[in-house]
Design a protein around this motif. Structure first.
Motif, PDB file in Angstrom:
ATOM      1  N   ARG A 287     -20.522 -11.130  28.276  1.00 34.80           N
ATOM      2  CA  ARG A 287     -19.080 -11.238  28.472  1.00 34.80           C
ATOM      3  C   ARG A 287     -18.577 -12.670  28.362  1.00 34.80           C
ATOM      4  NH1 ARG A 287     -18.158  -7.267  33.742  1.00 34.80           N
ATOM      5  NH2 ARG A 287     -18.911  -5.330  32.761  1.00 34.80           N
ATOM      6  N   GLU A 288     -19.428 -13.649  28.659  1.00 35.24           N
ATOM      7  CA  GLU A 288     -18.962 -15.032  28.744  1.00 35.24           C
ATOM      8  C   GLU A 288     -18.441 -15.543  27.407  1.00 35.24           C
ATOM      9  OE1 GLU A 288     -17.840 -18.050  31.083  1.00 35.24           O
ATOM     10  OE2 GLU A 288     -18.943 -16.296  31.787  1.00 35.24           O
ATOM     11  N   VAL A 289     -19.246 -15.386  26.351  1.00 36.94           N
ATOM     12  CA  VAL A 289     -18.820 -15.851  25.040  1.00 36.94           C
ATOM     13  C   VAL A 289     -17.599 -15.073  24.566  1.00 36.94           C
ATOM     14  CG1 VAL A 289     -19.459 -16.014  22.603  1.00 36.94           C
ATOM     15  CG2 VAL A 289     -21.089 -16.692  24.362  1.00 36.94           C
ATOM     16  N   GLN A 290     -17.600 -13.773  24.775  1.00 35.19           N
ATOM     17  CA  GLN A 290     -16.474 -12.958  24.352  1.00 35.19           C
ATOM     18  C   GLN A 290     -15.189 -13.338  25.089  1.00 35.19           C
ATOM     19  OE1 GLN A 290     -17.479  -8.811  24.629  1.00 35.19           O
ATOM     20  NE2 GLN A 290     -19.169  -8.953  23.173  1.00 35.19           N
ATOM     21  N   LYS A 291     -15.308 -13.625  26.379  1.00 31.86           N
ATOM     22  CA  LYS A 291     -14.123 -14.001  27.160  1.00 31.86           C
ATOM     23  C   LYS A 291     -13.552 -15.326  26.674  1.00 31.86           C
ATOM     24  CE  LYS A 291     -14.763 -15.590  31.291  1.00 31.86           C
ATOM     25  NZ  LYS A 291     -15.101 -15.680  32.741  1.00 31.86           N
ATOM     26  N   ILE A 292     -14.414 -16.307  26.454  1.00 27.66           N
ATOM     27  CA  ILE A 292     -13.949 -17.619  25.997  1.00 27.66           C
ATOM     28  C   ILE A 292     -13.390 -17.518  24.582  1.00 27.66           C
ATOM     29  CG2 ILE A 292     -14.707 -19.955  25.404  1.00 27.66           C
ATOM     30  CD1 ILE A 292     -16.709 -19.757  27.693  1.00 27.66           C
ATOM     31  N   ALA A 293     -14.043 -16.730  23.741  1.00 31.72           N
ATOM     32  CA  ALA A 293     -13.553 -16.562  22.372  1.00 31.72           C
ATOM     33  C   ALA A 293     -12.160 -15.957  22.372  1.00 31.72           C
ATOM     34  CB  ALA A 293     -14.517 -15.680  21.584  1.00 31.72           C
ATOM     35  N   PRO A 300     -16.371 -14.350  18.596  1.00 28.39           N
ATOM     36  CA  PRO A 300     -17.557 -14.796  19.338  1.00 28.39           C
ATOM     37  C   PRO A 300     -18.488 -15.653  18.491  1.00 28.39           C
ATOM     38  CG  PRO A 300     -17.110 -12.489  19.817  1.00 28.39           C
ATOM     39  CD  PRO A 300     -16.178 -12.887  18.699  1.00 28.39           C
ATOM     40  N   GLU A 301     -18.578 -15.346  17.180  1.00 28.38           N
ATOM     41  CA  GLU A 301     -19.417 -16.153  16.300  1.00 28.38           C
ATOM     42  C   GLU A 301     -18.882 -17.583  16.204  1.00 28.38           C
ATOM     43  OE1 GLU A 301     -19.907 -11.896  15.158  1.00 28.38           O
ATOM     44  OE2 GLU A 301     -18.210 -13.202  15.557  1.00 28.38           O
ATOM     45  N   GLN A 302     -17.580 -17.706  16.052  1.00 24.23           N
ATOM     46  CA  GLN A 302     -16.979 -19.034  15.984  1.00 24.23           C
ATOM     47  C   GLN A 302     -17.129 -19.770  17.311  1.00 24.23           C
ATOM     48  OE1 GLN A 302     -13.113 -17.601  14.687  1.00 24.23           O
ATOM     49  NE2 GLN A 302     -13.329 -18.698  12.742  1.00 24.23           N
ATOM     50  N   ALA A 303     -17.017 -19.038  18.406  1.00 22.05           N
ATOM     51  CA  ALA A 303     -17.183 -19.660  19.721  1.00 22.05           C
ATOM     52  C   ALA A 303     -18.602 -20.205  19.886  1.00 22.05           C
ATOM     53  CB  ALA A 303     -16.875 -18.651  20.828  1.00 22.05           C
ATOM     54  N   THR A 304     -19.583 -19.476  19.360  1.00 24.20           N
ATOM     55  CA  THR A 304     -20.968 -19.943  19.434  1.00 24.20           C
ATOM     56  C   THR A 304     -21.149 -21.235  18.645  1.00 24.20           C
ATOM     57  OG1 THR A 304     -21.738 -17.650  19.639  1.00 24.20           O
ATOM     58  CG2 THR A 304     -23.363 -19.302  18.994  1.00 24.20           C
ATOM     59  N   LEU A 305     -20.568 -21.286  17.446  1.00 21.44           N
ATOM     60  CA  LEU A 305     -20.665 -22.499  16.638  1.00 21.44           C
ATOM     61  C   LEU A 305     -19.940 -23.664  17.313  1.00 21.44           C
ATOM     62  CD1 LEU A 305     -20.114 -21.082  13.026  1.00 21.44           C
ATOM     63  CD2 LEU A 305     -22.267 -21.675  14.138  1.00 21.44           C
ATOM     64  N   LYS A 306     -18.771 -23.398  17.870  1.00 22.56           N
ATOM     65  CA  LYS A 306     -18.013 -24.462  18.539  1.00 22.56           C
ATOM     66  C   LYS A 306     -18.772 -24.984  19.748  1.00 22.56           C
ATOM     67  CE  LYS A 306     -14.445 -27.108  19.017  1.00 22.56           C
ATOM     68  NZ  LYS A 306     -14.079 -28.101  17.974  1.00 22.56           N
ATOM     69  N   PHE A 307     -19.394 -24.084  20.489  1.00 22.81           N
ATOM     70  CA  PHE A 307     -20.204 -24.472  21.644  1.00 22.81           C
ATOM     71  C   PHE A 307     -21.332 -25.411  21.212  1.00 22.81           C
ATOM     72  CE2 PHE A 307     -24.152 -23.412  23.993  1.00 22.81           C
ATOM     73  CZ  PHE A 307     -23.816 -23.909  25.247  1.00 22.81           C
ATOM     74  N   ALA A 308     -22.021 -25.051  20.124  1.00 23.30           N
ATOM     75  CA  ALA A 308     -23.126 -25.888  19.633  1.00 23.30           C
ATOM     76  C   ALA A 308     -22.616 -27.244  19.155  1.00 23.30           C
ATOM     77  CB  ALA A 308     -23.851 -25.170  18.500  1.00 23.30           C
ATOM     78  N   LEU A 309     -21.501 -27.248  18.466  1.00 20.92           N
ATOM     79  CA  LEU A 309     -20.939 -28.505  17.974  1.00 20.92           C
ATOM     80  C   LEU A 309     -20.595 -29.444  19.121  1.00 20.92           C
ATOM     81  CD1 LEU A 309     -18.644 -27.023  15.189  1.00 20.92           C
ATOM     82  CD2 LEU A 309     -20.570 -28.576  14.800  1.00 20.92           C
ATOM     83  N   GLN A 310     -20.052 -28.893  20.209  1.00 20.23           N
ATOM     84  CA  GLN A 310     -19.716 -29.737  21.353  1.00 20.23           C
ATOM     85  C   GLN A 310     -20.956 -30.242  22.083  1.00 20.23           C
ATOM     86  OE1 GLN A 310     -15.623 -27.663  22.811  1.00 20.23           O
ATOM     87  NE2 GLN A 310     -16.505 -29.124  24.216  1.00 20.23           N
ATOM     88  N   GLU A 341     -16.068 -24.066  30.824  1.00 23.94           N
ATOM     89  CA  GLU A 341     -16.402 -23.091  29.792  1.00 23.94           C
ATOM     90  C   GLU A 341     -17.762 -23.405  29.172  1.00 23.94           C
ATOM     91  OE1 GLU A 341     -11.987 -21.795  28.094  1.00 23.94           O
ATOM     92  OE2 GLU A 341     -12.935 -23.643  27.371  1.00 23.94           O
ATOM     93  N   MET A 342     -18.035 -24.665  28.945  1.00 21.27           N
ATOM     94  CA  MET A 342     -19.333 -25.048  28.386  1.00 21.27           C
ATOM     95  C   MET A 342     -20.471 -24.666  29.331  1.00 21.27           C
ATOM     96  SD  MET A 342     -18.996 -26.470  25.370  1.00 21.27           S
ATOM     97  CE  MET A 342     -20.503 -27.445  25.168  1.00 21.27           C
ATOM     98  N   ASP A 343     -20.303 -24.938  30.613  1.00 20.77           N
ATOM     99  CA  ASP A 343     -21.331 -24.578  31.595  1.00 20.77           C
ATOM    100  C   ASP A 343     -21.488 -23.067  31.686  1.00 20.77           C
ATOM    101  OD1 ASP A 343     -21.774 -27.218  32.129  1.00 20.77           O
ATOM    102  OD2 ASP A 343     -20.521 -27.274  33.935  1.00 20.77           O
ATOM    103  N   GLY A 344     -20.359 -22.352  31.585  1.00 17.69           N
ATOM    104  CA  GLY A 344     -20.412 -20.892  31.670  1.00 17.69           C
ATOM    105  C   GLY A 344     -21.236 -20.292  30.549  1.00 17.69           C
ATOM    106  N   VAL A 345     -21.045 -20.805  29.325  1.00 15.64           N
ATOM    107  CA  VAL A 345     -21.802 -20.288  28.189  1.00 15.64           C
ATOM    108  C   VAL A 345     -23.263 -20.726  28.269  1.00 15.64           C
ATOM    109  CG1 VAL A 345     -22.061 -20.354  25.687  1.00 15.64           C
ATOM    110  CG2 VAL A 345     -19.778 -20.230  26.697  1.00 15.64           C
ATOM    111  N   GLU A 346     -23.497 -21.972  28.651  1.00 15.57           N
ATOM    112  CA  GLU A 346     -24.859 -22.505  28.636  1.00 15.57           C
ATOM    113  C   GLU A 346     -25.790 -21.760  29.577  1.00 15.57           C
ATOM    114  OE1 GLU A 346     -27.257 -26.769  29.094  1.00 15.57           O
ATOM    115  OE2 GLU A 346     -25.079 -26.681  29.338  1.00 15.57           O
ATOM    116  N   PHE A 347     -25.307 -21.405  30.744  1.00 16.81           N
ATOM    117  CA  PHE A 347     -26.194 -20.815  31.752  1.00 16.81           C
ATOM    118  C   PHE A 347     -25.972 -19.319  31.966  1.00 16.81           C
ATOM    119  CE2 PHE A 347     -25.649 -25.327  32.943  1.00 16.81           C
ATOM    120  CZ  PHE A 347     -26.964 -25.729  32.775  1.00 16.81           C
ATOM    121  N   ALA A 348     -25.041 -18.724  31.238  1.00 16.23           N
ATOM    122  CA  ALA A 348     -24.761 -17.302  31.436  1.00 16.23           C
ATOM    123  C   ALA A 348     -25.933 -16.418  31.058  1.00 16.23           C
ATOM    124  CB  ALA A 348     -23.525 -16.898  30.630  1.00 16.23           C
ATOM    125  N   TYR A 349     -26.710 -16.832  30.062  1.00 17.96           N
ATOM    126  CA  TYR A 349     -27.774 -15.971  29.557  1.00 17.96           C
ATOM    127  C   TYR A 349     -29.158 -16.565  29.740  1.00 17.96           C
ATOM    128  CZ  TYR A 349     -23.488 -14.597  27.247  1.00 17.96           C
ATOM    129  OH  TYR A 349     -22.187 -14.242  26.992  1.00 17.96           O
TER     130      TYR A 349
END
Length: 371
Positions: A287-293, A300-310, A341-349
């Protein structure tokens, strides 16, 4: 097998991992030009090297390599990742034991070269400083032969060094360039994986890569899929320094936090292939990536790429559809994520918090009436 034979959905496929996986489509967003990250040269007293922050992968494109790589260049990509000598398909001569696979590698190199020539010819306004970045990966591990005695450590080391040199020379000649933006050593050897100690063959292959860098073939050298312990041993060797580590970042391992922390401490650039296809369960059920996206108006795919870029990671993507190529580039223009948001994605899974499998209701079996 379908992916390797080019049997894909041309409209929806993002790469190898999506042959059998569902895609989430999103309307293409605003396209932003690829930026460059500055990486210290592997060579002492040499200028820093500019590496695109988003690189296109030529793997598994076969006869479509030229068309797809050129389309990626036209869309805005400025870097391409290509490889030679994959795993145990290569024997002691450095030639593929699988003729079809060998032709696949030749087509890949020739396709990248054709795409480069066409892109340069059709884009005369391209700035010299924004030139194309070509990254070549080589493998040094040979396949064992039945009925043939295993080579000694010295023979294995010499063979590894020769394979690396031949693979690089062959790749550059087929592409039609004299210098590569970067050379990466794929590996490590099976012995090194098991023991976490570099084998003589690993060291010899790395020395060969260093020799190529000193000979003017490239200013950047690095490795793929080395553990922090092996990287530490590699960095202790003298000569041109390792500057790039390409490795898969898994959501259930805090997106490769251990590898990223090591890279940050030792001034290494992390590249991540398969960010989307390799983390499909997190994207589909997490849910974390989908919620932020959703909150940012991106997929969600773009959110994953943006997360990695940051995170400072360079994604290596291999989308085969024009739609997803645009989507990948549009991730560059997405609004930055907040620290929360970055912390949420990093540790959610991370381990112990993997996305739960979707609940599927099983139909009740109808009881048979006995007469």
């Amino acid at each position: 097998f379908q992916a390797e034979d080019g049997i894909r959905d041309c409209l929806l496929s993002r790469g190898l991992g999506d042959v059998y996986k569902r895609q989430v489509r999103a309307p293409p967003g605003k396209i932003k030009a690829v930026k460059y990250v500055t990486v210290p040269s592997s060579l002492a007293n040499a200028s820093d090297v500019r590496v695109p922050n988003l690189i296109y992968a030529s793997a598994y494109k076969r006869h479509q390599t030229a068309e797809l790589v050129e389309r990626a260049f036209r869309a805005g990509f400025r870097g391409v990742d290509t490889a030679s000598g994959e795993g145990n398909r290569f024997n002691e001569t450095g030639a593929s034991r699988d003729n079809d696979h060998y032709l696949h590698i030749v087509m890949r190199f020739l396709g990248v070269g054709e795409a480069l020539r066409n892109a340069v010819a059709s884009m005369p306004l391209l700035k010299p400083s924004d030139g194309f970045f070509v990254q070549v990966k080589v493998h040094h591990v040979s396949a064992p032969k039945k009925g043939v005695e295993a080579p000694s450590a010295e023979e294995a080391a010499q063979g590894a060094a020769d394979r690396v040199t031949r693979a690089v020379r062959h790749g550059l000649r087929a592409i039609g360039i004299r210098q590569a933006g970067a050379l990466l050593l794929r590996g490590p050897s099976n012995d090194a994986r098991r023991s976490d100690v570099l084998s003589p063959a690993d060291v010899a292959a790395w020395r060969a890569l260093q020799g190529l860098a000193e000979g003017g073939v490239t200013s950047l050298i690095g490795v793929c899929n080395f553990s922090p312990k092996l990287l530490e041993q590699l960095l202790a060797l003298d000569g041109p320094r390792c500057r790039i580590h390409q490795t898969k970042l898994r959501a259930d391992r805090a997106w490769g936090r251990e590898d990223r922390s090591f890279a940050l401490a030792h001034d290494l650039l992390v590249q991540a292939p398969g960010l989307v296809s390799g983390n499909r369960p997190a994207l589909d059920r997490g849910r974390e990536v989908q919620k932020i996206a959703s909150s940012h108006g991106i997929s969600p795919e773009q959110a994953t790429l943006k997360f990695a870029l940051q995170l400072g990671v360079v994604p290596v993507v291999g989308s085969t559809s024009a739609l997803h190529v645009r989507d990948d580039l549009a991730a560059l223009a997405a609004a930055p994520f907040t620290r929360a948001e970055m912390d949420g994605v990093e540790f959610a899974y991370s381990k112990g918090r993997k996305p739960a499998a979707p609940h599927v209701k099983m139909p009740h079996a109808k009881s048979k009436k006995h007469k």
